[in-house]
Scaffold this motif. Structure first.
Motif, PDB file in Angstrom:
ATOM      1  N   CYS A  78       0.822  -1.215   0.000  1.00 21.97           N
ATOM      2  CA  CYS A  78       0.000   0.000   0.000  1.00 21.97           C
ATOM      3  C   CYS A  78       0.852   1.260   0.000  1.00 21.97           C
ATOM      4  O   CYS A  78       0.410   2.318  -0.425  1.00 21.97           O
ATOM      5  N   GLY A  79       2.068   1.170   0.518  1.00 22.94           N
ATOM      6  CA  GLY A  79       2.932   2.344   0.582  1.00 22.94           C
ATOM      7  C   GLY A  79       2.640   3.249   1.773  1.00 22.94           C
ATOM      8  O   GLY A  79       3.336   4.251   1.970  1.00 22.94           O
ATOM      9  N   ALA A  80       1.626   2.928   2.567  1.00 25.08           N
ATOM     10  CA  ALA A  80       1.201   3.855   3.627  1.00 25.08           C
ATOM     11  C   ALA A  80       1.182   3.246   5.021  1.00 25.08           C
ATOM     12  O   ALA A  80       1.153   3.976   6.005  1.00 25.08           O
ATOM     13  N   CYS A  81       1.187   1.910   5.133  1.00 29.75           N
ATOM     14  CA  CYS A  81       1.117   1.309   6.481  1.00 29.75           C
ATOM     15  C   CYS A  81       2.497   1.404   7.149  1.00 29.75           C
ATOM     16  O   CYS A  81       3.495   1.787   6.530  1.00 29.75           O
ATOM     17  N   CYS A  86       5.220  -0.655   5.368  1.00 30.99           N
ATOM     18  CA  CYS A  86       5.657  -0.028   4.104  1.00 30.99           C
ATOM     19  C   CYS A  86       6.515   1.208   4.375  1.00 30.99           C
ATOM     20  O   CYS A  86       7.529   1.424   3.719  1.00 30.99           O
ATOM     21  N   CYS A 129       3.657  -5.695   4.082  1.00 32.93           N
ATOM     22  CA  CYS A 129       2.540  -4.733   4.058  1.00 32.93           C
ATOM     23  C   CYS A 129       1.290  -5.325   4.710  1.00 32.93           C
ATOM     24  O   CYS A 129       0.891  -6.454   4.413  1.00 32.93           O
ATOM     25  N   GLU A 130       0.671  -4.515   5.586  1.00 37.62           N
ATOM     26  CA  GLU A 130      -0.505  -4.994   6.326  1.00 37.62           C
ATOM     27  C   GLU A 130      -1.703  -5.202   5.396  1.00 37.62           C
ATOM     28  O   GLU A 130      -2.636  -5.931   5.734  1.00 37.62           O
TER      29      GLU A 130
HETATM   30 ZN   LIG Z   1       1.543  -1.269   3.381  1.00 32.80          ZN
END
Ligand SMILES: [Zn+2]
Length: 328
Positions: free
Chosen positions: A91-94, A97, A105-106
């Motif tokens: 996701c790039g945001a958790c 990441c 990644c979650e």
């Molecule tokens: Zn992630």
């Protein structure tokens, strides 16, 4: 497009079918697949021990090809770019990441398990997973799993210069790269194999001392044992580790259940470390190291797409050295 498909689990249920060519959505690219690496994870997907989605399913978690079309909002890689596909959805945001551990990644998943895979003429993937490559695409198709898994094992082992590293299962597609990365990380590398044939000569060319399991026991203790193979070699691996030693596992093709004496773990301060896939940033590093000639692909056999079942069955062949590929 032609694609390898199964409607229900089982190697015997793989079929070559004609399916509609997929279209890339926002943030995605369409890759015209050239080569697909065959891995234990594909075996797990096809045999049903990993739940694949969607169904009917196209397997294939490791592939390289050429970008054919980009979806809305994609700035690159542009159509015509040769790419190897990083296979972890992220996701790039958790928190994972943001600390770089994109394979953890979650909200993650694996391309070819949670999405349609690469055993087809075309595959749609997120544009951020498509890494431009200069290498020939045959070699490039060994990098997303074979090379990156090995890189992450060496990373997780925290190999220090001069440490003694034993690579168990060194003739496999992860093992051949594990030998090379353990060298790059500064280790004194011993490839453990019973084989005396061309496989041993190849491992020497990659920079390893080649030893039998018995010879390895005689050379113990080792600081690090890298074992991508699983339970069959657990006893051997444990017998090789010295005080403060680190054992890294990244696969269980030969079995998943082991027993562990905790007194040995705390008494000798031994670490048992899990390693899965690799980080997105490290995939870039792996691609660059390959382009610079620092690592090289060891390819055992290349089959046509129609022989996917035969290629998967070949994973368990004792004669295998390195990677089995499908050519699309
Ligand atoms: Zn992630």
């Amino acid at each position: 497009m032609r694609a390898v498909v199964f409607h229900s689990p089982g190697l015997e249920n793989l079929r070559l079918e004609d399916l509609p060519k997929p279209r890339p959505g926002p943030g995605e690219v369409l890759v015209r697949v050239k080569y697909v690496g065959v891995n234990p994870i594909d075996y797990a997907v096809v045999s049903g021990s990993y739940k694949a989605s969607p169904m009917p399913h196209i397997p294939g978690c490791e592939f390289a090809g050429v970008v054919e079309e980009v979806g809305p909002g994609v700035s690159g890689p542009a159509p015509g770019t040769p790419v190897a596909v990083y296979n972890r959805l992220f996701c790039g945001a958790c928190r994972q990441c943001l600390t770089g551990w994109t394979q953890l990644c979650e909200a993650g998943g694996i391309i070819g398990v949670a999405t349609q895979g690469g055993m087809a003429e075309y595959a749609v993937v997120p544009s951020r997973n498509a890494e431009p490559v200069k290498a020939d695409l045959r070699d490039a198709a060994t990098l997303p799993i074979g090379a990156l898994t090995a890189y992450n094992m060496a990373l997780c082992a925290s190999i220090a210069p001069g440490e003694r590293v034993a690579v168990v299962g060194a003739t496999g597609n992860v093992g051949t790269y594990a030998v090379q990365f353990a060298k790059i990380f500064g280790g004194e590398v011993y490839a453990v194999t019973r084989r005396k044939d061309a496989a041993a000569a190849m491992l020497r060319q990659l920079g390893a001392e080649v030893v039998t399991p018995d010879e390895a026991r005689g050379l113990a203790p080792f600081d690090v044992v890298l074992d991508p193979t699983g339970a069959a070699n657990w006893g051997l691996s444990m017998s090789l580790l010295g005080r403060g030693g680190r054992y890294v596992t990244a696969g269980a093709l030969t079995g998943a259940e082991v027993s562990l004496d905790l007194r040995r773990v705390f008494g000798q301060q031994i670490s048992v470390i899990g390693s899965t896939g690799g980080r997105r940033a490290d995939f870039k590093t792996v691609v660059r190291l390959h382009e610079a000639g620092r690592i090289r692909a060891v390819i055992h056999a290349v089959y046509p797409l129609a022989d996917a079942a035969k290629a998967l069955a070949g994973l368990s062949s004792p004669a295998r050295v390195g990677k089995i590929l499908l050519e699309v």
